[in-house]
Design an enzyme around this catalytic site. Structure first.
Site, short mmCIF file in Angstrom:
data_model
loop_
_atom_site.label_atom_id
_atom_site.label_comp_id
_atom_site.label_asym_id
_atom_site.label_seq_id
_atom_site.Cartn_x
_atom_site.Cartn_y
_atom_site.Cartn_z
N GLU A 1 -29.37 31.35 -13.23
CA GLU A 1 -28.90 31.63 -14.60
C GLU A 1 -27.46 32.14 -14.54
O GLU A 1 -27.09 32.81 -13.58
CB GLU A 1 -29.76 32.73 -15.25
CG GLU A 1 -31.22 32.38 -15.35
CD GLU A 1 -32.08 33.61 -15.71
OE1 GLU A 1 -31.53 34.63 -16.18
OE2 GLU A 1 -33.30 33.54 -15.49
N LYS B 1 -24.56 34.66 -14.96
CA LYS B 1 -24.56 36.12 -14.99
C LYS B 1 -23.58 36.52 -16.08
O LYS B 1 -22.36 36.41 -15.92
CB LYS B 1 -24.15 36.67 -13.62
CG LYS B 1 -24.25 38.18 -13.53
CD LYS B 1 -24.08 38.60 -12.08
CE LYS B 1 -24.24 40.08 -11.88
NZ LYS B 1 -23.43 40.91 -12.75
N ASP C 1 -21.30 38.57 -18.48
CA ASP C 1 -20.51 39.78 -18.30
C ASP C 1 -20.61 40.64 -19.56
O ASP C 1 -19.73 40.65 -20.41
CB ASP C 1 -19.05 39.40 -18.01
CG ASP C 1 -18.32 40.54 -17.33
OD1 ASP C 1 -18.97 41.52 -16.94
OD2 ASP C 1 -17.09 40.44 -17.20
N TYR D 1 -33.47 37.87 -20.55
CA TYR D 1 -33.80 37.13 -19.33
C TYR D 1 -34.95 37.72 -18.54
O TYR D 1 -35.29 37.22 -17.48
CB TYR D 1 -32.57 37.00 -18.43
CG TYR D 1 -31.84 38.31 -18.19
CD1 TYR D 1 -30.62 38.55 -18.79
CD2 TYR D 1 -32.39 39.30 -17.38
CE1 TYR D 1 -29.96 39.75 -18.60
CE2 TYR D 1 -31.74 40.50 -17.20
CZ TYR D 1 -30.52 40.71 -17.81
OH TYR D 1 -29.87 41.91 -17.62
N LYS E 1 -21.49 36.20 -6.82
CA LYS E 1 -20.30 36.65 -7.54
C LYS E 1 -19.14 35.69 -7.30
O LYS E 1 -18.89 35.28 -6.17
CB LYS E 1 -19.88 38.03 -7.03
CG LYS E 1 -20.86 39.13 -7.41
CD LYS E 1 -20.73 39.46 -8.88
CE LYS E 1 -21.16 40.85 -9.20
NZ LYS E 1 -20.29 41.92 -9.15
N CYS F 1 23.24 28.24 -18.15
CA CYS F 1 22.35 27.42 -17.34
C CYS F 1 22.50 27.81 -15.87
O CYS F 1 23.62 27.84 -15.34
CB CYS F 1 22.71 25.96 -17.53
SG CYS F 1 21.84 24.87 -16.39
N CYS G 1 24.14 24.39 -13.98
CA CYS G 1 25.49 23.89 -14.22
C CYS G 1 26.43 24.96 -14.77
O CYS G 1 27.63 24.74 -14.88
CB CYS G 1 25.45 22.69 -15.17
SG CYS G 1 25.05 23.15 -16.87
N CYS H 1 19.83 24.58 -22.00
CA CYS H 1 21.17 24.25 -21.54
C CYS H 1 21.62 23.08 -22.40
O CYS H 1 20.93 22.08 -22.51
CB CYS H 1 21.12 23.84 -20.07
SG CYS H 1 22.61 22.98 -19.53
N CYS I 1 24.35 18.05 -17.45
CA CYS I 1 23.76 18.99 -16.50
C CYS I 1 22.92 18.24 -15.45
O CYS I 1 22.01 17.49 -15.81
CB CYS I 1 22.90 20.01 -17.24
SG CYS I 1 21.95 21.08 -16.16
#
Ligand code: IVH
Length: 661
Positions: free
Chosen positions: A111, A113, A115, A222, A308, A402, A405, A420, A425
């Site tokens: 199943e 787990k 949290d 559960y 885990k 930039c 350049c 830029c 460039c």
């Protein structure tokens, strides 16, 4: 004392106080003092998720029952689970179980787990009589009133046996509710919850049940503790569901530990898409009689184990910020990190998204940052530890020129990115060339990043159109480039000229114009030059095209680069729309005005292209002029409009027959 030290000190103190209270029955502080300390720790931990520790007193909800709620004794006590961190530990668990099982068949139920936090529900003659938190396992808190506010829990069971019916489950806050709650809290200037588990705990342990009611909590049960004695875990889950308790439908029956391991592997990519947070899987022996026989250690049953997942969040030092220049000139910051283990890989770089995110989170070079990796997505920096050291560092200044350049980098109103604006460039050109060669653009065989670099180094390409002027003998002279590669690339470049107009438009790299927008624009205007000639108003009137795209398209074609590029492509023989879209006056679809809607079996642009080639005029909106609507799957408003106007509607198949006739 800094916050981290304070957290450690509080944990030690609270553990000692809890011990005094439970084991020695000799508390040295008032309950309200204990609660105040616990709350201080909770809020510090919320600000320092990197110090998350499963053994913290805050993790044992009410490490001792808080004074706010009365105590509930759990009989038998609520156990916890042993942990497995990898497949080997699961195999080890399976060996132990089978040794004890003495040749009796062993199979497992796996199943998710959840949290959240454990609760125990007690129904008397089918009516919810009591709900309690886990507490320290022996004594929890009575949160009955609050649990009565949880919509997911029935106040009365269906067909429950008379007497006591008791179940264990997990209360949790679904991700959507968690995000909404945090958004609301941050808008109100209140501290946000660090994770859905803390949010669920905070929402359940409320003095005002109305607050609990508003938090969108959910429950999965559960374990059946009293009221029935099912033979297997599978039956227990069915029974819980049958009386009306919420049960997770996600579960796996596994005949062998290898099957269990396979589930853990598959689940690790699925879990991100679930509506609730999980921190692993619980593997349970299905045979509950055998489980009973196996018994438990001090702390956990021998018949179950928690698998885990590796931590997906970690804290590390921000060594620097690298700013890269994309094809549209956008400056994108990337965090350079002290290498750290995260979700099974070593992470050294993480996304910082944009200038605003750095400013909002006040991320400074040298800071300890929190990094998260979710699924396959690139890791991202999600926060920073704001300690004294952080305050002593200078704020990060995002570059206004930039980095490649040296040209000006400007931020237009309404845009997240600074760009830029130097059209020459070199960084932009490189990314642009790679984009042009990409699958969704001109799909040029042999034009990957490595070849682009070779072309740029050799000075053969100064602008995108130069690509298509390359001759085979130029390519053959490239260092480390064989005859075959040269021929391959030359063929790829030649084929590119015949791509549909929408792909050519996408390849031009107009900021904000993705594949879909390019298709919509070509659909409406018929050719790339017609789009270039359209005004902003006309463009923004196209369904699916907003003002940002319209502005960007106009800017692109009004500026020197776009105009020049378009002219060059026309000269180079690209099909920009006119020829392919010229309707065949005598095709089988001549005179028809066709609209495609819904999901088709081929890309929409391709279907449209074909309809035009057969003489149809293709439009994107259903009007009185429309003569045929081709409806793919999940067609919506256009189909409805066609029906209301009495326009002929065809399936894709029927349309194919018409076209082929
Ligand atoms: S079975 C005897 N099943 O995980 C222990 N626990 O680390 C029975 N949890 O305290 C627990 N989802 O709060 C079980 N499907 C699930 C679970 C689950 C979450 C939690 C539970 C337990 C902790 C153990």
């Amino acid at each position: 004392m800094d916050e981290e030290e304070r957290i450690r000190a509080l944990r030690a103190l609270l553990l000692r106080l809890s011990e005094e209270y439970h084991a020695q029955d000799a508390p040295s502080v008032a309950d309200s003092d204990y609660d105040a300390l616990l709350r201080e720790l909770e809020s510090l931990e919320a600000a320092h998720p990197e110090m998350d520790d499963a053994s913290s007193p805050t993790r044992r909800v009410g490490g001792r029952p808080s004074s706010q709620f009365s105590a509930v004794r759990h009989e038998p006590p609520l156990l916890s689970l042993q942990n497995a961190m990898d497949a080997d530990e699961l195999r080890e668990f399976d060996r132990r179980v089978r040794r004890e099982a003495d040749d009796r068949p062993v199979s497992y139920v796996v199943e998710p787990k959840i949290d959240g936090l454990t609760i125990v529900l007690r129904y008397l003659d089918g009516v919810l009589a009591q709900g309690a938190t886990r507490g320290d396992g022996s004594v929890g808190e009575d949160v009955t009133e609050n649990l009565r506010q949880v919509a997911a829990l029935p106040k009365r069971l269906r067909d429950a046996p008379p007497g006591v019916f008791s179940a264990r489950g997990e209360v949790f806050m679904p991700r959507a509710a968690f995000d909404a709650l945090n958004e609301q809290r941050s808008a109100m200037g209140e501290p946000v919850f660090a994770n859905p588990r803390n949010a669920a705990a905070g929402s359940l342990r409320q003095l005002d049940p109305a607050v609990t009611a508003s938090r969108g909590l959910e429950v999965f049960c559960y374990e059946l503790r009293a009221g029935a004695a099912p033979a297997t875990q599978g039956e227990a889950l069915s029974l819980l569901a049958r009386v009306g308790l919420p049960v997770n439908s996600l579960r796996w029956h596994c005949a062998t530990i290898d099957d269990v391991i396979e589930v853990t592997q598959r689940f690790s990519s699925q879990r991100e898409s679930l509506a609730y947070a999980t921190d692993g899987l619980v593997v349970k022996l299905d045979d509950l009689r055998l489980a009973e026989e196996l018994g438990a250690t001090q702390k956990a049953p021998r018949s179950a184990i928690a698998f885990k997942f590796p931590a997906e969040e970690a804290a590390t030092e921000l060594l620097g910020i690298e700013v890269q220049v994309g094809r549209t000139g956008a400056l994108t910051p990337t965090a350079i990190l002290r290498p750290v283990r995260l979700a099974g890989t070593t992470v050294q770089r993480a996304s910082l998204h944009n200038e605003d995110l750095i400013a909002q989170r006040d991320i400074r070079i040298g800071d300890t940052v929190r990094v998260r990796k979710a699924g396959e997505i690139i890791p991202e920096v999600i926060g920073v530890i704001t300690d004294d050291a952080h305050r002593g560092r200078p704020p990060y200044a995002f570059p206004t020129v930039c980095p490649v350049c040296g040209g000006e980098a400007v931020r237009r109103e309404g845009e997240a990115a600074r760009r830029c604006v130097n059209s020459a460039c070199p960084a932009q050109l490189r990314e642009w060339l790679i984009h042009i060669g990409g699958r969704a653009a001109l799909d040029i065989d042999g034009l990957g990043p490595r070849t682009v670099d070779l072309l740029l180094e050799a000075g053969l390409v100064q602008a995108p159109e130069d690509l298509f002027r390359l001759r085979l003998e130029d390519l053959a002279k490239l260092p480390r480039f064989g005859e075959k590669s040269a021929a391959n690339l030359a063929a790829g470049l030649a084929a590119a000229r015949r791509r549909p107009a929408a792909r050519i438009l996408f390849a031009l790299g107009v900021p904000h114009v993705g594949e879909r927008a390019a298709e919509l624009l070509v659909e409406r205007f018929g050719s790339v030059p017609a789009i270039a000639a359209a005004n902003e108003q006309e463009i923004s009137e196209v369904a699916g095209i907003g003002p940002v795209i319209a502005d960007s398209v106009r800017r692109f074609f009004a500026g020197g680069t776009g105009e020049r590029l378009l002219r060059s492509l026309a000269e180079l023989g690209f099909s920009l729309g006119e020829e392919t879209h010229a309707q065949a006056a005598d095709g089988p679809l001549a005179g028809e005005v066709v609209v495609f809607t819904g999901t088709l079996s081929v890309p929409r642009a391709q279907a449209q292209e074909r309809a035009r080639a057969l003489g149809a005029r293709v439009e994107s909106d259903v009007t009185r002029r429309t003569t045929v609507v081709v409806a793919g799957e999940a067609a919506g408003s256009k189909l409805a409009k066609a029906a209301s106007l009495g326009i002929r509607v065809l399936t894709e198949g029927e349309f194919g027959e018409l076209a082929g006739a």
